[in-house]
Design a protein around this motif. Structure first.
Motif, mmCIF file in Angstrom:
data_model
loop_
_atom_site.group_PDB
_atom_site.id
_atom_site.type_symbol
_atom_site.label_atom_id
_atom_site.label_comp_id
_atom_site.label_asym_id
_atom_site.label_seq_id
_atom_site.Cartn_x
_atom_site.Cartn_y
_atom_site.Cartn_z
ATOM 1 N N THR A 270 -43.443 17.617 28.539
ATOM 2 C CA THR A 270 -42.993 16.607 29.491
ATOM 3 C C THR A 270 -43.782 15.315 29.307
ATOM 4 O O THR A 270 -43.220 14.221 29.197
ATOM 5 N N TYR A 271 -45.104 15.456 29.286
ATOM 6 C CA TYR A 271 -45.961 14.277 29.165
ATOM 7 C C TYR A 271 -45.789 13.593 27.812
ATOM 8 O O TYR A 271 -45.823 12.360 27.724
ATOM 9 N N CYS A 272 -45.618 14.369 26.764
ATOM 10 C CA CYS A 272 -45.414 13.772 25.440
ATOM 11 C C CYS A 272 -44.172 12.898 25.412
ATOM 12 O O CYS A 272 -44.191 11.786 24.863
ATOM 13 N N TYR A 273 -43.079 13.391 25.995
ATOM 14 C CA TYR A 273 -41.845 12.605 26.023
ATOM 15 C C TYR A 273 -42.045 11.324 26.833
ATOM 16 O O TYR A 273 -41.555 10.251 26.444
ATOM 17 N N MET A 274 -42.760 11.426 27.957
ATOM 18 C CA MET A 274 -42.991 10.257 28.794
ATOM 19 C C MET A 274 -43.860 9.224 28.074
ATOM 20 O O MET A 274 -43.549 8.031 28.068
ATOM 21 N N ILE A 275 -44.951 9.671 27.480
ATOM 22 C CA ILE A 275 -45.879 8.766 26.803
ATOM 23 C C ILE A 275 -45.197 8.052 25.641
ATOM 24 O O ILE A 275 -45.308 6.833 25.477
ATOM 25 N N ARG A 276 -44.461 8.816 24.842
ATOM 26 C CA ARG A 276 -43.776 8.229 23.688
ATOM 27 C C ARG A 276 -42.758 7.175 24.133
ATOM 28 O O ARG A 276 -42.721 6.064 23.594
ATOM 29 N N GLY A 277 -41.946 7.514 25.105
ATOM 30 C CA GLY A 277 -40.925 6.583 25.571
ATOM 31 C C GLY A 277 -41.516 5.309 26.144
ATOM 32 O O GLY A 277 -41.035 4.208 25.864
ATOM 33 N N LEU A 278 -42.559 5.440 26.958
ATOM 34 C CA LEU A 278 -43.174 4.278 27.577
ATOM 35 C C LEU A 278 -43.829 3.368 26.537
ATOM 36 O O LEU A 278 -43.728 2.141 26.614
ATOM 37 N N CYS A 279 -44.504 3.961 25.558
ATOM 38 C CA CYS A 279 -45.143 3.161 24.508
ATOM 39 C C CYS A 279 -44.101 2.428 23.675
ATOM 40 O O CYS A 279 -44.268 1.245 23.349
ATOM 41 N N GLU A 280 -43.030 3.117 23.323
ATOM 42 C CA GLU A 280 -41.988 2.491 22.514
ATOM 43 C C GLU A 280 -41.257 1.405 23.295
ATOM 44 O O GLU A 280 -40.720 0.461 22.716
ATOM 45 N N LYS A 281 -41.266 1.518 24.620
ATOM 46 C CA LYS A 281 -40.652 0.504 25.482
ATOM 47 C C LYS A 281 -41.583 -0.689 25.681
ATOM 48 O O LYS A 281 -41.167 -1.746 26.161
ATOM 49 N N GLY A 282 -42.846 -0.532 25.308
ATOM 50 C CA GLY A 282 -43.811 -1.605 25.497
ATOM 51 C C GLY A 282 -44.588 -1.501 26.785
ATOM 52 O O GLY A 282 -45.384 -2.394 27.119
ATOM 53 N N ARG A 283 -44.405 -0.410 27.514
ATOM 54 C CA ARG A 283 -45.116 -0.205 28.780
ATOM 55 C C ARG A 283 -46.312 0.717 28.515
ATOM 56 O O ARG A 283 -46.400 1.840 28.991
ATOM 57 N N VAL A 284 -47.238 0.167 27.738
ATOM 58 C CA VAL A 284 -48.346 0.965 27.207
ATOM 59 C C VAL A 284 -49.294 1.422 28.310
ATOM 60 O O VAL A 284 -49.815 2.536 28.266
ATOM 61 N N ASN A 285 -49.521 0.567 29.291
ATOM 62 C CA ASN A 285 -50.451 0.933 30.370
ATOM 63 C C ASN A 285 -49.955 2.161 31.130
ATOM 64 O O ASN A 285 -50.743 3.052 31.477
ATOM 65 N N GLN A 286 -48.655 2.218 31.375
ATOM 66 C CA GLN A 286 -48.090 3.392 32.035
ATOM 67 C C GLN A 286 -48.193 4.618 31.135
ATOM 68 O O GLN A 286 -48.459 5.722 31.603
ATOM 69 N N GLY A 287 -47.974 4.407 29.836
ATOM 70 C CA GLY A 287 -48.115 5.514 28.892
ATOM 71 C C GLY A 287 -49.519 6.077 28.911
ATOM 72 O O GLY A 287 -49.714 7.294 28.901
ATOM 73 N N LEU A 288 -50.512 5.191 28.955
ATOM 74 C CA LEU A 288 -51.905 5.632 29.026
ATOM 75 C C LEU A 288 -52.174 6.376 30.330
ATOM 76 O O LEU A 288 -52.924 7.356 30.355
ATOM 77 N N GLY A 289 -51.536 5.919 31.404
ATOM 78 C CA GLY A 289 -51.698 6.597 32.690
ATOM 79 C C GLY A 289 -51.196 8.029 32.644
ATOM 80 O O GLY A 289 -51.851 8.951 33.159
ATOM 81 N N PHE A 290 -50.049 8.240 32.005
ATOM 82 C CA PHE A 290 -49.527 9.595 31.867
ATOM 83 C C PHE A 290 -50.430 10.424 30.953
ATOM 84 O O PHE A 290 -50.607 11.623 31.178
ATOM 85 N N TYR A 291 -51.000 9.780 29.941
ATOM 86 C CA TYR A 291 -51.925 10.489 29.041
ATOM 87 C C TYR A 291 -53.145 10.985 29.811
ATOM 88 O O TYR A 291 -53.563 12.148 29.671
ATOM 89 N N LYS A 292 -53.709 10.120 30.637
ATOM 90 C CA LYS A 292 -54.895 10.504 31.411
ATOM 91 C C LYS A 292 -54.569 11.604 32.421
ATOM 92 O O LYS A 292 -55.366 12.524 32.635
ATOM 93 N N GLU A 293 -53.401 11.493 33.031
ATOM 94 C CA GLU A 293 -52.972 12.529 33.984
ATOM 95 C C GLU A 293 -52.816 13.872 33.274
ATOM 96 O O GLU A 293 -53.214 14.924 33.802
ATOM 97 N N LYS A 294 -52.275 13.817 32.096
ATOM 98 C CA LYS A 294 -52.086 15.027 31.293
ATOM 99 C C LYS A 294 -53.421 15.673 30.952
ATOM 100 O O LYS A 294 -53.597 16.887 31.067
#
Length: 250
Positions: free
Chosen positions: A131-155
């Motif tokens: 779940t987290y991998c899909y979220m992080i990848r999508g957010l980073c590819e969308k350019g929303r890197v800070n949110q991607g990092l947030g999901f990474y830390k939560e994971k």
């Protein structure tokens, strides 16, 4: 199958699901037939689609997400199927929700992916590493890197180990935004979990640091990676070192 669809026997949930499974196992040739069977099931009260039915159909649809332009075509079908599942009262599990999240993330519909992620608790489901991998990848590819990092830390707080490819995407995305401390932290966390970044990931991080006027830090970091990464061979190291020397002379 043709005889069953023509009404040659009484409707049977196990029979319909078996036929759908057969069709889904031959995606290229019987993809549309699986959905013909699904539509037939909707007409019978005692053979309504179950979670197994929806899992098979979502899996088949995701198998079509091999190119971005094609993925957008099938995203509509994923969205429609998710609505029908919800309307029919079928409670999804983490596996099915992950496929929906993956579909939205692949098509960079990240707000929709986040919505499904937030709804997981309503169904008694817990997000897992996928779940987290899909979220992080999508957010980073969308350019929303800070949110991607947030999901990474939560994971990581949950003790879940990310896939190496997800870490690489996050490291590169952070480096491109000159967030070198965060990128370095993710890189060393990856190494701590026995996952070695590839040459491109190292190259992106180190060369972006050099371009930002932090050449000395980049050289020191390369030596740190060399000590921690047991998979880094001499060829990779020399390629990175030569690249830094070239940039430092410009």
């Amino acid at each position: 199958m043709e005889e069953v669809l023509a009404g040659a026997c009484s409707p049977s949930l196990p029979l319909f699901n078996t036929m759908i499974k057969f069709c889904c196992g031959r995606r290229k040739f019987l993809f549309n037939r699986a959905f013909d069977i699904y539509k037939k099931m909707l007409k019978y009260d005692d053979a309504k689609p179950t979670l197994e039915t929806y899992a098979l159909l979502f899996s088949t649809l995701l198998g079509k997400f091999n190119r971005l332009n094609v993925s957008y075509v099938y995203l509509h079908a994923v969205r429609l199927l998710a609505r029908q599942m919800k309307a029919s009262g079928v409670i999804p599990d983490t596996f099915v929700l992950n496929m929906i999240i993956k579909a939205y993330s692949t098509c960079l519909e990240v707000d929709e992916a986040i919505r499904v992620f937030r709804e997981m608790g309503l169904y008694g489901c817990e997000p897992n590493a996928f779940t987290y991998c899909y979220m992080i990848r999508g957010l980073c590819e969308k350019g929303r890197v800070n949110q991607g990092l947030g999901f990474y830390k939560e994971k990581r707080m949950k003790g879940l180990v990310p896939k190496g490819s997800t870490c690489m995407i996050l490291i590169c995305s952070l480096a491109m935004e000159c967030r070198f401390e965060d990128a370095t932290e993710v890189a060393f966390d990856s190494l701590g979990n026995s996952m070695s970044p590839d040459l491109l990931t190292y190259k992106t991080l180190l060369e972006e640091m050099c371009k930002d006027g932090r050449g000395n830090d980049a050289f020191e970091l390369l030596e740190g990676f060399r000590k921690r990464d047991s998979f880094m061979n001499e060829k990779t190291y020399n390629t990175l070192l030569n690249g830094l020397h070239f940039l430092s002379r410009e």
